[in-house]
Design an enzyme around this catalytic site. Structure first.
Site, mmCIF file in Angstrom:
data_model
loop_
_atom_site.group_PDB
_atom_site.id
_atom_site.type_symbol
_atom_site.label_atom_id
_atom_site.label_comp_id
_atom_site.label_asym_id
_atom_site.label_seq_id
_atom_site.Cartn_x
_atom_site.Cartn_y
_atom_site.Cartn_z
ATOM 1 N N GLU A 124 0.877 -1.169 0.000
ATOM 2 C CA GLU A 124 0.000 0.000 0.000
ATOM 3 C C GLU A 124 0.908 1.211 0.000
ATOM 4 O O GLU A 124 1.798 1.330 0.846
ATOM 5 C CB GLU A 124 -0.913 -0.006 1.230
ATOM 6 C CG GLU A 124 -2.013 1.052 1.160
ATOM 7 C CD GLU A 124 -1.886 2.116 2.209
ATOM 8 O OE1 GLU A 124 -1.616 3.278 1.828
ATOM 9 O OE2 GLU A 124 -2.030 1.801 3.391
ATOM 10 N N CYS A 182 -2.545 8.070 5.036
ATOM 11 C CA CYS A 182 -2.539 7.668 3.630
ATOM 12 C C CYS A 182 -3.821 8.106 2.936
ATOM 13 O O CYS A 182 -3.836 8.365 1.736
ATOM 14 C CB CYS A 182 -2.400 6.153 3.504
ATOM 15 S SG CYS A 182 -1.066 5.432 4.462
#
Length: 547
Positions: free
Chosen positions: A293, A327
């Site tokens: 990720e 994020c």
């Protein structure tokens, strides 16, 4: 090996404590904060049964008071990384064969330790080392890490219970084996929960790991290792090595026993690792699993029917909680001209009411960004926006690193939907707004602005739309299907909860293997099918052949 099925405790999301004035948890975490602030914690390498102190150390400095030293951490040399690999492979001989219920018990105990006696130490370490206010620390280093540990056990049990059908005369069954080799975990600074989950989720499935935490997360990484040790994670199953990222990675990727990587971090680093794996592919015993990720340029898009106050709150929380260092943080916003004046007033009011400073003062909503390099990058883009003709600072725009790396939450307004801060990942408390013309608005114009959102970024992590029109919401959901792996309707684009919103994105945001779900755990197993026939055939002939 994943044989048999037993009921496990049903996972429920860990309750989040309030820390309101006068609550016992507030007093407890503040006392723990003071203890850790003065403890001068020493963080070794964890290799097999040893806590290795190399003598080559770096200091741990709180981002909100960068001259203060709260501890030191030791730096690995290549020989230490090689030893960690060796110890991991030795530990695998017993760990991979251990009944899955026994592995589950270890990590369920870790969750209970964090939920109970270690809760405030985890929170305080995250507040100090990563400059998170108590609420952001609580939902991360207490609640989310417990959720990962408990839900992963439940997901594992569900996975192991999935078996093929059998026909008359034979029995089909599958074994869910760990990967052949070891898993390399690389974790970021911004979530203690991610740091705990990446090595432990692979270990839960019977793998052994070499874990490299972020240099900016060493204080809470140390507490995680204390928890894992007390929970009974055997020596060598999770090895923690701190050091030069390139050296550690190159050493790991040179091993023929490298079986997979569990990564959260920057897109460029992940792409570089993928390239190195490709170059080394002929030396590996198995095709490595590559799970990552990475970056994001997460959006908020408002339809003209949206509620202005709800849009403003989505911006204020989505862009500025934890200084925009999630994020999933909103960093580009698309607003209709008809709503912009009202939304602007609400956002300005919010930002001007934010207090900024140390997380020890719980009236502060905003704390410091993680380190000087981040501070300098953010300051440069804010300065650029002040000079550019197609951009202006709506609110914020100040910064100061004399004591801590403090960047004022900043809203930039641009007339160019492709302005640099609409496209460049900044990872800080800076959000850019583009106002679109909604005069004589219709489905075609809504589709056009959705297309702009979709085509602006190489990332596809999170995104949110706010709309009072269900047809418009449905249209955007369809048109933006590739723009975000986590898509939110009438909400901010942050705050994924384990077991509720599996997290991950595609494009340059990662492999979309959805942390916090059964899908992620499937990446850390190799399935063996066993077919057993009870009465084997004794003649090769089939009926179609006749006599």
């Amino acid at each position: 090996m994943g044989k048999g099925f037993f009921h496990v405790p049903v996972a429920v999301n860990e309750p989040v404590k309030s820390y309101a004035p006068g609550t016992p948890e507030r007093e407890e975490v503040l006392l723990t904060y003071k203890d850790l602030w003065n403890a001068n914690t020493e963080v070794p390498l964890y290799i097999g049964s040893e806590q290795v102190k190399t003598g080559d150390t770096r200091t741990i400095n709180p981002p909100h008071d960068h001259q203060h030293v709260v501890g030191t951490y030791h730096i690995a040399k290549k020989k230490h990384v090689e030893k960690a690999i060796e110890e991991a492979l030795e530990a695998r001989k017993k760990w991979a064969k251990l009944e899955w219920e026994q592995r589950a018990a270890v990590f369920l105990k870790a969750a209970d330790l964090i939920s109970g006696p270690y809760r405030q130490k985890m929170n305080a370490a995250t507040m100090i080392g990563q400059s998170k206010n108590i609420y952001q620390a609580e939902i991360d280093s207490a609640a989310e890490i417990c959720d990962f540990l408990r839900f992963n056990v439940e997901f594992m049990a569900e996975l192991y219970n999935e078996q093929p059908i059998s026909s008359d005369g034979n029995w089909n069954r599958v074994e869910y084996r760990p990967l052949e080799g070891f898993v390399y975990a690389i974790t970021p600074f911004n979530f203690t929960a991610i740091a705990g989950n990446l090595p432990s989720s692979a270990a839960l499935m019977g793998n052994v790991t070499v874990w490299k935490p972020s240099d900016s997360q060493m204080l809470s990484a140390q507490v995680l290792m204390e928890v894992f040790k007390e929970a009974g994670v055997p020596d060598g199953v999770i090895n923690m090595v701190n050091g030069d990222p390139e050296m550690v990675t190159d050493t790991v990727l040179a091993s023929p026993d490298f079986a997979g990587i569990h990564f959260t971090g920057s897109t460029d680093v992940f792409k570089g690792i993928w390239e190195k794996v490709g170059k080394n592919i002929r030396k590996y015993k198995t095709y490595p699993r590559i799970v990552g990720e990475t970056g994001g340029k997460d959006f908020i898009l408002a339809h003209p029917t949206a509620n202005p106050k709800q849009v403003a709150t989505a911006i204020s929380r989505g862009a500025f909680e934890y200084q925009g260092q999630k994020c999933s943080a909103a960093s580009r916003v698309y607003l209709p001209k008809s709503l912009w004046p009202e939304i602007k007033d609400f956002v300005v009011e919010d930002v001007e009411s934010f207090k900024m400073g140390s997380p020890e003062d719980m009236t502060n909503f905003i704390n410091a960004v993680i380190h000087e390099a981040s501070f300098d990058k953010l300051a440069s883009y804010i300065d650029k926006a002040k000079k550019d003709k197609n951009a202006e600072i709506v609110v914020g725009g100040n910064y100061d690193k004399s004591k801590g790396y403090f960047v004022e939450p900043t809203v930039i307004l641009t007339t160019d939907p492709h302005y640099t801060t609409m496209e460049t990942e900044l990872f800080g408390p800076v959000v850019t707004i583009y106002v679109y013309d909604d005069k004589n608005f219709d489905e075609k114009k809504w589709a056009d602005i959705c297309e702009t959102v979709d085509n602006t970024s190489m990332y596809a992590l999170t995104g949110a739309i706010l709309s009072g029109d269900r047809y418009a919401a449905a249209q955007a959901t369809d048109l933006l299907q590739n723009a975000a792996g986590n898509f939110y309707i009438n909400d901010k684009p942050t705050g994924a909860v384990v077991g509720q919103q599996p997290f991950g994105g595609a494009r340059s945001s990662g492999t979309n293997d959805k942390a916090g779900s059964k899908m992620n755990l499937m990446r850390w197993i190799s399935v063996r099918l066993i077919k057993e026939t009870f009465v084997p055939a004794t003649d090769y002939r089939y009926p179609f052949m006749g006599e």
